[in-house]
Design a protein around this motif. Sequence first.
Motif, mmCIF file in Angstrom:
data_model
loop_
_atom_site.group_PDB
_atom_site.id
_atom_site.type_symbol
_atom_site.label_atom_id
_atom_site.label_comp_id
_atom_site.label_asym_id
_atom_site.label_seq_id
_atom_site.Cartn_x
_atom_site.Cartn_y
_atom_site.Cartn_z
ATOM 1 N N PRO A 1 4.457 -3.169 18.092
ATOM 2 C CA PRO A 1 3.079 -3.691 18.217
ATOM 3 C C PRO A 1 2.889 -5.077 17.625
ATOM 4 C CG PRO A 1 3.184 -1.767 16.752
ATOM 5 C CD PRO A 1 4.484 -1.845 17.475
ATOM 6 N N SER A 2 3.719 -5.478 16.667
ATOM 7 C CA SER A 2 3.605 -6.841 16.143
ATOM 8 C C SER A 2 3.935 -7.877 17.215
ATOM 9 C CB SER A 2 4.517 -7.026 14.926
ATOM 10 O OG SER A 2 5.877 -6.874 15.291
ATOM 11 N N ALA A 3 4.765 -7.485 18.193
ATOM 12 C CA ALA A 3 5.093 -8.402 19.291
ATOM 13 C C ALA A 3 3.871 -8.672 20.162
ATOM 14 C CB ALA A 3 6.234 -7.835 20.128
ATOM 15 N N VAL A 4 2.963 -7.703 20.238
ATOM 16 C CA VAL A 4 1.708 -7.933 20.968
ATOM 17 C C VAL A 4 0.923 -9.049 20.287
ATOM 18 C CG1 VAL A 4 -0.488 -6.907 21.654
ATOM 19 C CG2 VAL A 4 1.624 -5.553 21.791
ATOM 20 N N LEU A 5 0.888 -9.014 18.958
ATOM 21 C CA LEU A 5 0.139 -10.025 18.200
ATOM 22 C C LEU A 5 0.748 -11.419 18.329
ATOM 23 C CD1 LEU A 5 -0.496 -7.915 14.970
ATOM 24 C CD2 LEU A 5 -2.123 -8.401 16.808
ATOM 25 N N ASP B 1 0.244 -14.308 25.681
ATOM 26 C CA ASP B 1 -0.823 -13.612 26.402
ATOM 27 C C ASP B 1 -0.934 -12.208 25.805
ATOM 28 O OD1 ASP B 1 -2.511 -12.258 28.131
ATOM 29 O OD2 ASP B 1 -1.690 -13.197 29.940
ATOM 30 N N ARG B 2 -1.782 -12.063 24.819
ATOM 31 C CA ARG B 2 -1.892 -10.784 24.114
ATOM 32 C C ARG B 2 -2.383 -9.667 25.019
ATOM 33 N NH1 ARG B 2 -4.346 -11.539 17.999
ATOM 34 N NH2 ARG B 2 -2.791 -13.016 17.220
ATOM 35 N N ASP B 3 -3.294 -9.984 25.917
ATOM 36 C CA ASP B 3 -3.836 -8.944 26.794
ATOM 37 C C ASP B 3 -2.740 -8.360 27.681
ATOM 38 O OD1 ASP B 3 -6.353 -9.268 25.737
ATOM 39 O OD2 ASP B 3 -7.054 -10.608 27.324
ATOM 40 N N ALA B 4 -1.930 -9.223 28.257
ATOM 41 C CA ALA B 4 -0.848 -8.742 29.122
ATOM 42 C C ALA B 4 0.183 -7.960 28.314
ATOM 43 C CB ALA B 4 -0.177 -9.920 29.830
ATOM 44 N N ALA B 5 0.502 -8.458 27.112
ATOM 45 C CA ALA B 5 1.468 -7.759 26.265
ATOM 46 C C ALA B 5 0.948 -6.378 25.867
ATOM 47 C CB ALA B 5 1.777 -8.589 25.024
ATOM 48 N N TYR B 6 -0.342 -6.326 25.566
ATOM 49 C CA TYR B 6 -0.917 -5.042 25.180
ATOM 50 C C TYR B 6 -0.921 -4.067 26.354
ATOM 51 C CZ TYR B 6 -4.065 -1.392 23.726
ATOM 52 O OH TYR B 6 -4.595 -0.153 23.444
ATOM 53 N N GLU B 7 -1.232 -4.533 27.543
ATOM 54 C CA GLU B 7 -1.258 -3.650 28.711
ATOM 55 C C GLU B 7 0.128 -3.065 28.974
ATOM 56 O OE1 GLU B 7 -3.834 -2.406 30.348
ATOM 57 O OE2 GLU B 7 -5.020 -3.451 28.817
ATOM 58 N N GLY B 8 1.173 -3.873 28.798
ATOM 59 C CA GLY B 8 2.528 -3.358 28.955
ATOM 60 C C GLY B 8 2.878 -2.336 27.891
ATOM 61 N N GLN C 1 0.801 -1.224 0.000
ATOM 62 C CA GLN C 1 0.000 0.000 0.000
ATOM 63 C C GLN C 1 0.833 1.273 0.000
ATOM 64 O OE1 GLN C 1 -3.374 0.023 2.746
ATOM 65 N NE2 GLN C 1 -3.202 -2.202 2.990
ATOM 66 N N GLY C 2 2.087 1.183 0.415
ATOM 67 C CA GLY C 2 2.963 2.347 0.387
ATOM 68 C C GLY C 2 2.844 3.269 1.581
ATOM 69 N N HIS C 3 2.249 2.780 2.683
ATOM 70 C CA HIS C 3 2.084 3.601 3.877
ATOM 71 C C HIS C 3 2.542 2.819 5.100
ATOM 72 C CE1 HIS C 3 -0.286 6.411 1.498
ATOM 73 N NE2 HIS C 3 -1.012 5.387 1.084
ATOM 74 N N PRO C 4 3.151 3.485 6.082
ATOM 75 C CA PRO C 4 3.597 2.771 7.286
ATOM 76 C C PRO C 4 2.445 2.422 8.218
ATOM 77 C CG PRO C 4 4.046 5.114 7.501
ATOM 78 C CD PRO C 4 3.526 4.905 6.104
ATOM 79 N N PHE C 5 2.552 1.283 8.866
ATOM 80 C CA PHE C 5 1.625 0.847 9.922
ATOM 81 C C PHE C 5 0.168 0.799 9.453
ATOM 82 C CE2 PHE C 5 5.352 2.224 12.302
ATOM 83 C CZ PHE C 5 5.494 1.188 13.211
ATOM 84 N N VAL C 6 -0.065 0.156 8.324
ATOM 85 C CA VAL C 6 -1.440 -0.033 7.851
ATOM 86 C C VAL C 6 -1.891 -1.493 7.978
ATOM 87 C CG1 VAL C 6 -1.437 1.929 6.280
ATOM 88 C CG2 VAL C 6 -0.668 -0.304 5.444
ATOM 89 N N GLY C 7 -1.002 -2.373 8.431
ATOM 90 C CA GLY C 7 -1.353 -3.778 8.603
ATOM 91 C C GLY C 7 -1.881 -4.054 10.000
ATOM 92 N N PRO C 8 -1.919 -5.323 10.414
ATOM 93 C CA PRO C 8 -2.435 -5.698 11.735
ATOM 94 C C PRO C 8 -1.717 -4.987 12.887
ATOM 95 C CG PRO C 8 -2.205 -7.640 10.347
ATOM 96 C CD PRO C 8 -1.568 -6.515 9.598
ATOM 97 N N ALA C 9 -0.391 -4.848 12.801
ATOM 98 C CA ALA C 9 0.340 -4.150 13.868
ATOM 99 C C ALA C 9 -0.075 -2.687 13.940
ATOM 100 C CB ALA C 9 1.844 -4.261 13.636
ATOM 101 N N GLY C 10 -0.419 -2.108 12.800
ATOM 102 C CA GLY C 10 -0.882 -0.733 12.783
ATOM 103 C C GLY C 10 -2.182 -0.543 13.536
ATOM 104 N N ARG C 11 -3.046 -1.550 13.474
ATOM 105 C CA ARG C 11 -4.306 -1.455 14.211
ATOM 106 C C ARG C 11 -4.069 -1.518 15.717
ATOM 107 N NH1 ARG C 11 -5.820 -4.212 9.502
ATOM 108 N NH2 ARG C 11 -5.532 -6.311 10.344
ATOM 109 N N VAL C 12 -3.109 -2.343 16.134
ATOM 110 C CA VAL C 12 -2.732 -2.370 17.551
ATOM 111 C C VAL C 12 -2.185 -1.006 17.967
ATOM 112 C CG1 VAL C 12 -1.177 -3.395 19.261
ATOM 113 C CG2 VAL C 12 -2.270 -4.849 17.538
#
Length: 207
Positions: A178-182, A186-193, A66-77
């Motif tokens: 953010p890809s590391a959260v995915l 334990d995604r919830d714990a990773a996201y909280e950190g 797409q030519g834009h940064p952070f537009v994939g799944p990690a971008g949504r996180v």
Amino acid sequence: MSKDGNNSAAEFLPDRLDLTSLREAAAGCEGCDLYRAATRTVFGEGPAGAAFMLVGEQPGDQEDLQGHPFVGPAGRVLDRGLAEAGIEREDVYLTNAVKHFSFTRQGRRRIHQKPTAAEIGACQPWLNAELAVVEPQVVVVLGATAARALLGRAFRVTRQRGAPVPLGEATAVATIHPSAVLRAPDRDAAYEGFLADLKVAAGQRER
């Protein structure tokens, strides 16, 4: 490749440093071999004068297409984290330490491959130029590759995340990509950190 035979984007930088000229010049960068297989250069996006610069590793598959940064799944996180941390997107410049997608093929799939130290170094002039033009107050360092580019090879995100450190005239705060959260068990714990680190970064902005 530079005239001395070392991989570097330095010779591709324009004489006039602003975001438009940098983006246009980066589109033709051949400072390392990653340009050969990638679809395009994926340069940073956001306003000059943004209070926050967020620096990730490299474009992923969707970013390359797409030519834009952070537009994939990690971008949504990342979008979710920024919103919950109180960081407005209009105050953010998004970029990556490496501007081309590094991957290996498995059948029709393109599998992310971590950039090498040489590739990170070759792309450093673009990142330095972005920092000089944007002049952010806070730099959020997303993951080990960005930390190597900005804070040196001795910096360890796992040990030093969430702690403000000086970076030139700015303050840097490192966290996981953010890809590391995915990928986390334990995604919830990773996201909280991850969110806690973004909140630290949000608090570093000058009022």
